[in-house]
Enzyme design. Structure first.
Site, PDB file in Angstrom:
ATOM      1  N   ARG A 145      42.120  16.870  46.298  1.00  0.00           N
ATOM      2  CA  ARG A 145      41.884  18.236  45.793  1.00  0.00           C
ATOM      3  C   ARG A 145      42.990  18.639  44.827  1.00  0.00           C
ATOM      4  O   ARG A 145      43.384  19.789  44.749  1.00  0.00           O
ATOM      5  CB  ARG A 145      41.836  19.229  46.942  1.00  0.00           C
ATOM      6  CG  ARG A 145      43.110  19.186  47.723  1.00  0.00           C
ATOM      7  CD  ARG A 145      43.381  20.304  48.602  1.00  0.00           C
ATOM      8  NE  ARG A 145      44.313  19.790  49.600  1.00  0.00           N
ATOM      9  CZ  ARG A 145      44.742  20.442  50.616  1.00  0.00           C
ATOM     10  NH1 ARG A 145      44.341  21.647  50.820  1.00  0.00           N
ATOM     11  NH2 ARG A 145      45.587  19.899  51.443  1.00  0.00           N
TER      12      ARG A 145
ATOM     13  N   LYS B  23      46.383  22.117  41.939  1.00  0.00           N
ATOM     14  CA  LYS B  23      45.920  21.909  43.315  1.00  0.00           C
ATOM     15  C   LYS B  23      44.717  22.810  43.544  1.00  0.00           C
ATOM     16  O   LYS B  23      44.814  24.024  43.385  1.00  0.00           O
ATOM     17  CB  LYS B  23      47.066  22.251  44.278  1.00  0.00           C
ATOM     18  CG  LYS B  23      46.820  21.808  45.702  1.00  0.00           C
ATOM     19  CD  LYS B  23      48.099  21.968  46.529  1.00  0.00           C
ATOM     20  CE  LYS B  23      47.824  21.666  47.998  1.00  0.00           C
ATOM     21  NZ  LYS B  23      49.046  21.862  48.805  1.00  0.00           N
TER      22      LYS B  23
ATOM     23  N   ARG C 224      51.227  23.288  40.584  1.00  0.00           N
ATOM     24  CA  ARG C 224      52.404  22.818  41.310  1.00  0.00           C
ATOM     25  C   ARG C 224      53.273  21.957  40.404  1.00  0.00           C
ATOM     26  O   ARG C 224      52.768  21.113  39.672  1.00  0.00           O
ATOM     27  CB  ARG C 224      51.949  22.011  42.529  1.00  0.00           C
ATOM     28  CG  ARG C 224      53.084  21.472  43.349  1.00  0.00           C
ATOM     29  CD  ARG C 224      52.656  21.167  44.761  1.00  0.00           C
ATOM     30  NE  ARG C 224      51.797  19.998  44.852  1.00  0.00           N
ATOM     31  CZ  ARG C 224      51.333  19.522  46.014  1.00  0.00           C
ATOM     32  NH1 ARG C 224      51.638  20.109  47.155  1.00  0.00           N
ATOM     33  NH2 ARG C 224      50.555  18.467  46.036  1.00  0.00           N
TER      34      ARG C 224
ATOM     35  N   ASP D 284      52.152  10.857  54.233  1.00  0.00           N
ATOM     36  CA  ASP D 284      51.607  11.229  52.914  1.00  0.00           C
ATOM     37  C   ASP D 284      52.113  12.595  52.475  1.00  0.00           C
ATOM     38  O   ASP D 284      51.924  12.977  51.323  1.00  0.00           O
ATOM     39  CB  ASP D 284      50.070  11.219  52.934  1.00  0.00           C
ATOM     40  CG  ASP D 284      49.500  12.050  54.067  1.00  0.00           C
ATOM     41  OD1 ASP D 284      49.846  11.789  55.223  1.00  0.00           O
ATOM     42  OD2 ASP D 284      48.717  12.980  53.785  1.00  0.00           O
TER      43      ASP D 284
HETATM   44  P1  AMP Z   1      46.735  17.286  53.582  1.00  0.00           P
HETATM   45  O1  AMP Z   1      46.202  17.832  54.842  1.00  0.00           O
HETATM   46  O2  AMP Z   1      46.943  18.332  52.540  1.00  0.00           O
HETATM   47  O3  AMP Z   1      47.952  16.454  53.746  1.00  0.00           O
HETATM   48  O4  AMP Z   1      45.593  16.347  52.990  1.00  0.00           O
HETATM   49  C1  AMP Z   1      45.216  15.119  53.555  1.00  0.00           C
HETATM   50  C2  AMP Z   1      44.190  14.446  52.675  1.00  0.00           C
HETATM   51  O5  AMP Z   1      42.975  15.210  52.638  1.00  0.00           O
HETATM   52  C3  AMP Z   1      44.609  14.276  51.230  1.00  0.00           C
HETATM   53  O6  AMP Z   1      44.105  13.044  50.772  1.00  0.00           O
HETATM   54  C4  AMP Z   1      43.934  15.437  50.539  1.00  0.00           C
HETATM   55  O7  AMP Z   1      43.733  15.179  49.172  1.00  0.00           O
HETATM   56  C5  AMP Z   1      42.622  15.509  51.297  1.00  0.00           C
HETATM   57  N1  AMP Z   1      42.023  16.866  51.239  1.00  0.00           N
HETATM   58  C6  AMP Z   1      42.486  17.983  51.827  1.00  0.00           C
HETATM   59  N2  AMP Z   1      41.700  19.044  51.547  1.00  0.00           N
HETATM   60  C7  AMP Z   1      40.726  18.590  50.732  1.00  0.00           C
HETATM   61  C8  AMP Z   1      39.600  19.200  50.077  1.00  0.00           C
HETATM   62  N3  AMP Z   1      39.333  20.507  50.196  1.00  0.00           N
HETATM   63  N4  AMP Z   1      38.812  18.409  49.329  1.00  0.00           N
HETATM   64  C9  AMP Z   1      39.059  17.098  49.195  1.00  0.00           C
HETATM   65  N5  AMP Z   1      40.090  16.471  49.770  1.00  0.00           N
HETATM   66  C10 AMP Z   1      40.917  17.199  50.533  1.00  0.00           C
HETATM   67 MG    MG Z   2      49.012  16.282  51.782  1.00  0.00          MG
END
Ligand code: AMP
Ligand code: MG
Length: 472
Positions: free
Chosen positions: A88, A108, A171, A243
């Site tokens: 995203r 973002k 960002r 990550d």
């Molecule tokens: P995070 O929880 O921000 O660390 O995200 C974990 C993974 O989920 C990452 O690969 C993000 O890019 C993906 N992700 C989180 N929210 C979304 C969304 N709304 N759409 C697509 N991918 C997402």
């Molecule tokens: Mg993340």
């Protein structure tokens, strides 16, 4: 006009996918960070104008941008996901600031990418406002962090548990390269890309590092410093997955993050952290765990033999000592001690134990030390007085103690309840007044300003935030 110089996009195939932001219907500017624009050498008038808005919402690509989604993997709550990546977020490109520092410009919430899996690639307003406020506070306090250049609403809705207004955050980061970026290639046994990635990170972040072992050491040092900053502010990141750990040492990915109000060392806010893996007092240990994952990735570049494993292990295990040193420096300063002695640790710990016993407000108690009113924070005055007598004896000969304390203890932090209130007003009424007040007040966390007194206060019992959500 922005002068891009996109070094990551020049890496060979396999590091990213070229993908453009998806336009949005009706973008409107919420906030543009003028001091940051100026620090980056960007034209603030242009950014604030119609063309700037089109860029900040992903509707128009500025000249020189080469939008990509970066590939990465990661250990999430201890379990390995080989394929995450920017789902995203879209990296528009890199710029070099007037002082020579290189920065990513990333949108973002810019729409789906090949890494989105089942997600919509969008962000709703809440997490965008939270990240804007918290990351800019961290920067104002001197904590290594990604930054927020702008926030815009999209004029579109996103569907989570309910229908919510969409938003995009711009960002800024030294890079978006994560421990999980290394894991992506290590898991595939792709030693050539691993080597190229290490080379890129060394050139970009640690130009005097002499190889993979040295790179690992620098990341360990950077993280020891950053985590000590978090601890000194009562900050809980909430999702310290690999990550979400930057190799530059910057705090990244403000999801369910929150600050401790009443001091409780094992505090957890995140709704998805049922086991308390990422509790406040677990963060240094988790950093070591994450750095051990990075070490495993780098061993193949360090000779890939027993000796390399021993060396990598030694480097990871240098974290506790580095961290403890930073911790003592930071918490010593909170007591007014600029040059700490080893036995100051006990003085700090005794105070923290008193605070924990009464759940004294973390930020207020430390700020009150400098005001001479900390005693009022405790019910057990006798216990506090006994500690304070030793503390006074320690700082009596230190003429700079008041000044040291004033710089180490913020009066204002991004209080969870204030952030929630700002988000609710923006979501429900389209009212950004509290958001802007917080933004102004948090850029100046030390000054004792009567008009911001309400933003310093701990929450009333009915204002206490119990849970935070990942909020994608
Ligand atoms: P995070 O929880 O921000 O660390 O995200 C974990 C993974 O989920 C990452 O690969 C993000 O890019 C993906 N992700 C989180 N929210 C979304 C969304 N709304 N759409 C697509 N991918 C997402
Ligand atoms: Mg993340």
């Amino acid at each position: 006009m922005i002068h891009f110089d996109n070094s990551y996009a020049r890496l060979p195939e396999g590091f990213f996918t070229r993908t453009a932001p998806t336009p949005v219907r009706d973008p409107a500017l919420i906030a543009l960070n003028l001091p940051l624009a100026s620090r980056l050498g960007l034209d603030a008038d242009w950014l604030a104008g119609p063309e700037g808005l089109q860029m900040l919402s992903g509707n128009v690509l500025p000249q020189g941008a080469e939008p990509i989604a970066q590939a990465y993997a990661g250990h999430q709550f201890g379990g390995f996901s080989p394929q995450l990546g920017d789902g995203r977020a879209v990296l528009l490109g890199e710029i070099v600031a007037p002082d020579g520092a290189r920065f990513d410009i990333q949108l973002k919430g810019a729409g789906p990418t090949p890494f989105s899996r089942r997600g919509d690639g969008r962000a709703w307003l809440g997490p965008v406002l939270r990240e804007y406020l918290v990351s800019e506070f961290m920067a104002a306090f001197g904590v290594p962090t990604t930054r927020a250049l702008a926030a815009v609403t999209t004029g579109e809705t996103v569907i989570r548990e309910t229908v919510l207004p969409g938003a995009v955050l711009t960002r800024i980061a030294a890079s978006h390269i994560r421990v999980g970026t290394f894991e992506f290639y290590a898991a595939r046994g792709d030693r050539e890309r691993l080597r190229l990635l290490a080379e890129h990170v060394i050139a970009r972040h640690y130009p005097d590092a002499s190889g993979a072992a040295d790179l690992l050491q620098r990341v360990v040092e950077a993280q020891a410093y950053t985590i000590s900053c978090w601890m000194g502010l009562g900050f809980i990141h909430g999702v310290m997955n690999t990550d979400n750990m930057s190799v530059s040492g910057e705090t990244i990915d403000y999801g369910p993050c929150a600050f401790i109000d009443g001091y409780q060392p094992d505090k957890v806010f995140s709704s998805i952290d049922a086991q308390g893996r990422y509790a406040w007092n677990e963060q240094p240990r988790i950093a070591v765990w994450n750095l051990a994952q990075l070490a495993s990735c780098l061993v193949p570049l360090m000779g890939n033999d027993d000796e390399a494993v021993t060396e990598a292990t030694r480097i990871v295990h240098s974290f506790p000592e580095l961290y403890q040193r930073e911790w003592l420096r930071r918490f010593g300063a909170k007591l007014g001690i600029a040059a700490t002695r080893p036995d100051d640790r006990e003085l700090v710990e005794r105070l923290l134990n008193l605070m924990a016993a009464e759940r004294a407000d973390f930020t207020t108690t430390f700020a009150a030390l400098g005001d001479g009113t900390a005693r009022d924070q405790f019910v057990d005055r006798a216990a506090f007085d006994a500690w304070a007598a030793d503390w006074q004896a320690r700082i009596a000969p230190l003429s700079d103690a008041p000044e040291v304390m004033a710089r180490a203890n913020p009066r204002r932090i991004p209080r969870n309840h204030r952030i929630e209130q700002a988000i609710a007003a923006a979501r429900d009424e389209g009212d950004f007044t509290l958001f802007h007040r917080l933004d102004a007040a948090l850029r100046d966390p030390f000054a004792d300003r009567p008009e911001w007194e309400d933003l310093s206060r701990p929450p009333e019992p009915d204002e206490i935030v119990q849970r935070t959500f990942c909020g994608t």
